[in-house]
Design an enzyme around this catalytic site. Structure first.
Site, PDB file in Angstrom:
ATOM      1  N   ARG A 171     -11.685 -42.188   3.324  1.00 49.62           N
ATOM      2  CA  ARG A 171     -11.801 -41.251   4.389  1.00 49.62           C
ATOM      3  C   ARG A 171     -12.357 -42.143   5.395  1.00 49.62           C
ATOM      4  NH1 ARG A 171     -10.700 -36.278   1.976  1.00 49.62           N
ATOM      5  NH2 ARG A 171     -11.058 -36.356  -0.256  1.00 49.62           N
ATOM      6  N   GLY A 195      -7.927 -37.498  -0.406  1.00 49.80           N
ATOM      7  CA  GLY A 195      -7.697 -37.433  -1.764  1.00 49.80           C
ATOM      8  C   GLY A 195      -6.660 -37.840  -2.315  1.00 49.80           C
ATOM      9  N   THR A 250      -1.395 -33.541  -1.975  1.00 43.79           N
ATOM     10  CA  THR A 250      -2.705 -32.899  -2.397  1.00 43.79           C
ATOM     11  C   THR A 250      -2.478 -32.119  -3.667  1.00 43.79           C
ATOM     12  OG1 THR A 250      -4.341 -31.405  -1.534  1.00 43.79           O
ATOM     13  CG2 THR A 250      -2.391 -31.295  -0.470  1.00 43.79           C
ATOM     14  N   ASP A 252      -4.151 -29.593  -4.150  1.00 43.13           N
ATOM     15  CA  ASP A 252      -4.567 -28.220  -3.971  1.00 43.13           C
ATOM     16  C   ASP A 252      -3.545 -27.201  -3.373  1.00 43.13           C
ATOM     17  OD1 ASP A 252      -7.148 -29.196  -4.210  1.00 43.13           O
ATOM     18  OD2 ASP A 252      -7.262 -29.687  -1.935  1.00 43.13           O
ATOM     19  N   ASP A 278      -4.401 -32.113   5.130  1.00 47.92           N
ATOM     20  CA  ASP A 278      -4.421 -31.729   6.452  1.00 47.92           C
ATOM     21  C   ASP A 278      -5.338 -32.659   7.315  1.00 47.92           C
ATOM     22  OD1 ASP A 278      -6.808 -31.090   5.233  1.00 47.92           O
ATOM     23  OD2 ASP A 278      -6.727 -28.812   5.529  1.00 47.92           O
ATOM     24  N   ARG A 293     -10.200 -26.580  -3.198  1.00 51.66           N
ATOM     25  CA  ARG A 293     -10.875 -26.291  -1.882  1.00 51.66           C
ATOM     26  C   ARG A 293     -10.881 -24.698  -1.770  1.00 51.66           C
ATOM     27  NH1 ARG A 293      -9.474 -30.298   2.871  1.00 51.66           N
ATOM     28  NH2 ARG A 293      -7.346 -29.069   2.715  1.00 51.66           N
ATOM     29  N   ASP A 311      -2.239 -26.690  -0.531  1.00 51.73           N
ATOM     30  CA  ASP A 311      -2.804 -25.812   0.517  1.00 51.73           C
ATOM     31  C   ASP A 311      -2.145 -26.195   1.837  1.00 51.73           C
ATOM     32  OD1 ASP A 311      -3.901 -28.319   0.826  1.00 51.73           O
ATOM     33  OD2 ASP A 311      -6.174 -27.613   1.030  1.00 51.73           O
TER      34      ASP A 311
END
Length: 319
Positions: free
Chosen positions: A72, A11, A125, A127, A103, A171, A129
């Site tokens: 992707r 993303g 990202t 996120d 990741d 996510r 994360d």
């Protein structure tokens, strides 16, 4: 090392362009040729590779998204796909690769490193994360986008005396929801790391109504539930009407904040330095405002953690 490549994968995140710019200019400063690989690992397999110069990254530091585009690629998860990518790097003389992403992107970087092509990962990202770094590129910009949206929704919530559920991305990480909810004074913040019971949320809403509160904001991380599903649960449990706003991909766009531009510039330059120092399979990160690096393979095995002290603070301030 005379030639390196750079790609963005997964993303998109605001600040990726600033990171690309830093990689290209830091490399050229060190008399290294840089090749931009478009469309992530898919572009690597297909040989969608172009030499970059200083002009290639002019006037991009303020732009959201990624000029190298992203995609992707299931094929790159296979040995055959990875070998195709290696053949393309051999064809262009690329000796090291910088991968900007999350990741999933880093798993590809690990595979290439294991096959003899050194890779460095830069966490990009919204996120936030990724373990081993306090912040990822794009998080701060997305956070400010979410805050601005909640501010506007609160105006409507106040005018119509309603409760709104704001569903945000992330996510399985609750960072965006937690930081945005705390910054905007949300009555309830629902994150995967610390799930509130539905009856607790309902009780907070009822307590607010009893003391004359006419509107409320619930910030819901997508890793907890779908906003419309949660609204229906509140309706079934307490017969309370709520409105739902799903911010969606709005959170990924926009010009990066100063914080993201600086972070991306520092991490991009650090990634080049790591390659020049002979490092491979590393992720460049930041902890306590100091640049750090860790083995990607170790980071992928660790679980991202959230600051639960912030979560507790949000509870104390939303009484």
């Amino acid at each position: 090392m005379k030639k390196i490549g750079v790609l963005t994968s997964g993303g998109d995140a605001p600040g990726m362009n600033a990171a690309i710019r830093a990689v290209v200019r830091k490399a050229i400063f060190n008399n290294i040729e840089v090749y931009g690989i478009k469309n992530g690992f898919q572009g690597l397999i297909e040989g969608n590779i172009e030499k970059m110069d200083i002009g290639s990254v002019g006037d991009i530091i303020q732009r959201g998204g990624t000029i190298l585009h992203s995609a992707r690629c299931k094929e790159f998860k296979t040995d055959e796909g990875q070998n195709k990518g290696i053949e393309q790097m051999k064809k262009h003389g690329i000796e090291g690769l910088i991968v900007i992403g999350g990741d999933g992107s880093f798993r590809g970087a690990v595979k290439l490193t294991e096959k003899g092509y050194p890779c460095i990962g830069i966490p990009g990202t919204i996120d936030n994360d990724i373990a081993g770094t306090d912040f990822t590129i794009g998080f701060d910009t997305a956070l400010n986008t979410v805050i601005e949206a909640i501010d506007k929704v609160r105006d409507t919530a106040s005018s119509h005396e309603r409760t709104f559920i704001i569903e945000v991305m992330g996510r399985n990480a609750g960072d965006l929801a937690l930081w945005a909810g705390l910054a905007d004074g949300a009555e309830s913040i629902l994150i995967p790391e610390k799930k509130d019971e539905l009856h607790d949320v309902v009780e907070r809403l009822k307590r607010g109504q009893e003391r004359g509160k006419k509107h409320s904001i619930i910030v819901l991380a997508e890793g907890v539930d779908n906003g419309f599903n949660y609204a229906e649960k509140i309706k079934e449990t307490a017969d309370l009407e709520t409105r739902v706003t799903v911010l969606g991909h709005l959170q990924r766009g926009g010009s990066p904040t100063a914080s993201d531009r600086v972070l991306a510039s520092r991490l991009g330059a650090e990634a080049v330095d790591l390659l020049l120092d002979g490092k491979a399979g590393k992720i460049a990160g930041i902890q306590n405002n100091q640049l750090v690096n860790h083995d990607i393979s170790e980071i992928l095995q660790k679980k991202h953690t959230i600051d639960l002290n912030m979560y507790q603070l949000s509870k104390e301030l939303s009484i």
